[in-house]
Write a protein that holds these residues in place. Structure first.
Motif, short mmCIF file in Angstrom:
data_model
loop_
_atom_site.label_atom_id
_atom_site.label_comp_id
_atom_site.label_asym_id
_atom_site.label_seq_id
_atom_site.Cartn_x
_atom_site.Cartn_y
_atom_site.Cartn_z
N MET A 29 -41.34 5.77 31.47
CA MET A 29 -40.64 4.65 32.12
C MET A 29 -41.13 3.31 31.61
N ASN A 30 -42.43 3.22 31.29
CA ASN A 30 -42.96 1.97 30.75
C ASN A 30 -42.31 1.65 29.41
N ALA A 31 -42.10 2.69 28.58
CA ALA A 31 -41.48 2.48 27.27
C ALA A 31 -40.04 1.99 27.43
N VAL A 32 -39.30 2.60 28.36
CA VAL A 32 -37.91 2.18 28.60
C VAL A 32 -37.87 0.75 29.12
N ALA A 33 -38.81 0.41 30.01
CA ALA A 33 -38.86 -0.95 30.56
C ALA A 33 -39.16 -1.97 29.46
N ILE A 34 -40.04 -1.62 28.54
CA ILE A 34 -40.36 -2.52 27.42
C ILE A 34 -39.14 -2.73 26.54
N LEU A 35 -38.43 -1.64 26.22
CA LEU A 35 -37.22 -1.75 25.39
C LEU A 35 -36.13 -2.52 26.12
N LEU A 36 -36.02 -2.33 27.43
CA LEU A 36 -35.05 -3.07 28.22
C LEU A 36 -35.35 -4.56 28.17
N TYR A 37 -36.61 -4.92 28.36
CA TYR A 37 -37.00 -6.33 28.29
C TYR A 37 -36.70 -6.90 26.92
N ARG A 38 -37.01 -6.13 25.91
CA ARG A 38 -36.75 -6.59 24.53
C ARG A 38 -35.25 -6.81 24.29
N ASN A 39 -34.41 -5.89 24.81
CA ASN A 39 -32.97 -6.05 24.65
C ASN A 39 -32.46 -7.30 25.36
N LEU A 40 -32.92 -7.51 26.57
CA LEU A 40 -32.43 -8.64 27.36
C LEU A 40 -32.88 -9.97 26.80
N VAL A 41 -34.11 -10.03 26.27
CA VAL A 41 -34.68 -11.30 25.82
C VAL A 41 -34.33 -11.61 24.37
N ALA A 42 -34.43 -10.61 23.51
CA ALA A 42 -34.35 -10.89 22.07
C ALA A 42 -33.04 -10.53 21.41
N SER A 43 -32.25 -9.63 22.00
CA SER A 43 -31.10 -9.08 21.29
C SER A 43 -29.75 -9.57 21.77
N ILE A 44 -29.71 -10.35 22.86
CA ILE A 44 -28.44 -10.78 23.43
C ILE A 44 -28.15 -12.21 23.04
N ASP A 45 -27.00 -12.43 22.45
CA ASP A 45 -26.60 -13.75 22.00
C ASP A 45 -26.21 -14.61 23.21
#
Length: 255
Positions: free
Chosen positions: A1-17
């Motif tokens: 779950m920690n890994a998914v949460a990290i990837l989720l944070y990364r998607n929301l912060v870094a990957s969304i225009d």
């Protein structure tokens, strides 16, 4: 779950225009208040049938734009994966302590959150058109939530499948735009099936967006009936199949 949460944070912060997010809110609002009131003059005061009720067209359109906006938000899933492939980020993520299933889960949860957030914003913005027509209930709210979550998973899965199969940026944009153009306009998002030519009306029900916006409207306007529950079952089956194919595509995608 920690890994998914990290990837989720990364998607929301870094990957969304951020520009895309602004467009996601501004376009539907403009469409609701300009097209909604403009076309209502053509439809007349009788409104549009939703179950046993007749709803003013601006309210009908506002409810449809909730599902439409959720669908547009789901393209983020495909763009995240596409950009990760093109920039080599996908390979870097997999050599870190992240599994492919965690990557998929992070992408799907991102889409669900983005879809719900954009739908919520459109619901708030379209409130002036819904006053007097909407009949909020707990059961209806659960139907709306169900429609948006399953819709986000379905359209996110479609975007993932397309992104894993195509190798060029131009091809990805053309296919995504073409597929989602069909989803947008061959559906009940903008107009009802009543009065539509027979063949086109039939085609509406080959489109998952039709089921999503129908369930959403049924929940908002408290017009839940037997056919609504049939649509709930159909979209559940379609979403499960799309998610399975998207997961399979991700697992087979070459680094």
């Amino acid at each position: 779950m920690n890994a998914v949460a990290i990837l989720l944070y990364r998607n929301l912060v870094a990957s969304i225009d951020k520009v895309f997010l602004v467009w996601q809110v501004v376009f539907p609002i403009v469409y609701i208040f300009i097209a909604g009131y403009s076309y209502s003059a053509l439809i007349g005061e009788g409104g549009v049938p939703v179950g046993s009720a007749f709803i003013a067209y601006p309210a009908y359109l506002a409810a449809g734009m909730i599902g439409f906006n959720m669908m547009n938000s789901s393209t983020i899933a495909g763009s995240i994966i596409w950009n990760d492939k093109r920039n080599g980020m996908f390979q870097q993520i997999l050599v870190m302590p992240f599994a492919r299933m965690e990557y998929i889960a992070g992408s799907i949860i991102t889409i669900m959150l983005m879809g719900l957030a954009s739908a919520g914003l459109i619901l708030v913005a379209g409130t002036p058109t819904l006053v007097g027509s909407a009949v909020p209930t707990l059961v209806g709210s659960m139907y709306v939530l169900y429609a948006l979550i399953t819709g986000a998973i379905f359209f996110g899965s479609i975007a993932i499948i397309i992104s894993t199969r195509l190798k060029s940026n131009e091809g990805f944009n053309v296919i995504v735009n073409s597929v989602f153009l069909f989803f947008s306009f061959v559906s009940t998002a903008f107009y009802p099936t009543q009065g539509v030519p027979g063949a086109l009306s039939t085609a509406f029900y080959f489109n998952p967006l039709t089921y999503i916006v129908d369930i959403t409207r049924a929940g908002i306007f408290n017009q839940i009936d037997f056919f609504t529950n049939v649509e709930v079952g159909i979209i559940a089956a379609i979403t499960a199949a799309a998610f399975f194919l998207a997961t399979l595509s991700m697992l087979r995608m070459k680094i």
